[in-house]
Scaffold this active site. Structure first.
Site, PDB file in Angstrom:
ATOM      1  N   GLU A  44      38.641  40.582  66.845  1.00 51.49           N
ATOM      2  CA  GLU A  44      39.239  40.119  67.978  1.00 51.49           C
ATOM      3  C   GLU A  44      40.711  40.079  67.561  1.00 51.49           C
ATOM      4  O   GLU A  44      40.850  38.794  67.152  1.00 51.49           O
ATOM      5  CB  GLU A  44      38.315  39.443  68.221  1.00 51.49           C
ATOM      6  N   ARG A  48      48.473  36.704  71.920  1.00 58.00           N
ATOM      7  CA  ARG A  48      48.428  35.782  72.386  1.00 58.00           C
ATOM      8  C   ARG A  48      49.641  34.893  71.062  1.00 58.00           C
ATOM      9  O   ARG A  48      50.439  34.366  71.362  1.00 58.00           O
ATOM     10  CB  ARG A  48      47.809  34.990  71.442  1.00 58.00           C
ATOM     11  N   LYS A 131      31.227  38.538  77.765  1.00 52.82           N
ATOM     12  CA  LYS A 131      31.832  36.998  77.210  1.00 52.82           C
ATOM     13  C   LYS A 131      31.171  35.835  78.153  1.00 52.82           C
ATOM     14  O   LYS A 131      31.647  35.753  79.258  1.00 52.82           O
ATOM     15  CB  LYS A 131      32.738  37.280  77.092  1.00 52.82           C
TER      16      LYS A 131
HETATM   17  C1  3PG Z   1      39.683  31.547  72.034  1.00 49.00           C
HETATM   18  O1  3PG Z   1      40.285  32.144  73.114  1.00 49.00           O
HETATM   19  O2  3PG Z   1      40.632  30.617  70.866  1.00 49.00           O
HETATM   20  C2  3PG Z   1      37.973  31.512  71.580  1.00 49.00           C
HETATM   21  O3  3PG Z   1      37.555  31.124  72.514  1.00 49.00           O
HETATM   22  C3  3PG Z   1      38.006  30.666  69.907  1.00 49.00           C
HETATM   23  O4  3PG Z   1      37.961  30.033  71.001  1.00 49.00           O
HETATM   24  P1  3PG Z   1      37.087  28.608  69.473  1.00 49.00           P
HETATM   25  O5  3PG Z   1      38.526  28.095  69.265  1.00 49.00           O
HETATM   26  O6  3PG Z   1      36.374  27.660  69.910  1.00 49.00           O
HETATM   27  O7  3PG Z   1      36.720  29.305  68.738  1.00 49.00           O
END
Ligand code: 3PG
Length: 206
Positions: A44, A48, A131
């Site tokens: 994924e 961002r 999710k």
């Molecule tokens: C995110 O969107 O960054 C994910 O939820 C990852 O979360 P994490 O960094 O707590 O694994």
């Protein structure tokens, strides 16, 4: 294959889906190769960073990688991600417009849900895979057990994400309604590909 079966194929491909925030497209392929080499083949890539679409395109060139886009907030971003090569879409939340766009484009979609109302909205739109986000701050495993007690008999399955670590991911995977978990720990700390490979190997997928 039905739409839900196609989402299942994404969820069942790897028990851990790394959530990737990659700034430099030149680093994309080595990171993907390090993960895929150890069976972590569902990637994924979050939208961002400025170069996220290029990162999706680069990672998609890696044999065995199934690359999707995360942090997709609206249909325009969904279309851009698909054009870059994304094969599935993940969102932190659920909106009617985004869910309808995903179903219309026939691309597997995992919308973020945090409570029963979000899941009910998804069910109304014809979705059954979600999710659970942010998983830890929304009550962790006890909360997902509660939601599963209500929605599990409808065949609902989840990919919890947010606050899941190397120490806890197996506890989540032990829940019957959990298909896979998402997390950033495999690449955390701007890790180099050899470190990422070691972390991926430690999962023991293969
Ligand atoms: C995110 O969107 O960054 C994910 O939820 C990852 O979360 P994490 O960094 O707590 O694994």
């Amino acid at each position: 294959m039905s739409y839900i079966s196609r989402i299942d194929a994404v969820m069942d491909r790897s028990p851990v889906m790394p959530v990737l925030v990659v700034e430099d497209p030149a680093k994309a392929r080595p990171i993907a190769e390090a993960l895929v080499a150890h069976g972590v083949s569902t990637l994924e890539v979050t939208l961002r960073t400025k170069s996220a679409l290029d990162v999706i395109a680069e990672m998609s060139k890696v044999e065995g990688a199934l690359v999707g886009a995360g942090t997709v907030l609206n249909p325009k971003q969904l279309d851009e991600a698909m054009k870059a090569g994304a094969k599935f879409i993940v969102s932190p939340g659920i909106t009617k417009s985004l869910a309808e766009a995903a179903i219309d484009r026939d691309i597997p979609f995992l919308p973020g849900t945090a409570n029963a109302s979000d899941i009910m909205m998804g069910l109304d739109l014809g979705l059954r895979r979600f999710k659970f986000f942010p998983a830890m701050t929304n009550g962790g495993i006890p909360a997902l057990k509660g939601l599963s007690a209500v929605f599990g008999n409808l065949g609902v399955r989840f990919c919890p994400t947010g606050g899941i670590t190397e120490a806890t991911y197996k506890d989540w995977l032990a829940l019957p309604t959990v298909g896979c978990v998402g997390g950033s720990w495999l690449t955390a700390g701007n890790a180099a590909p050899d470190v990422i490979a070691e972390r991926a190997k430690a999962l023991g997928i293969r």
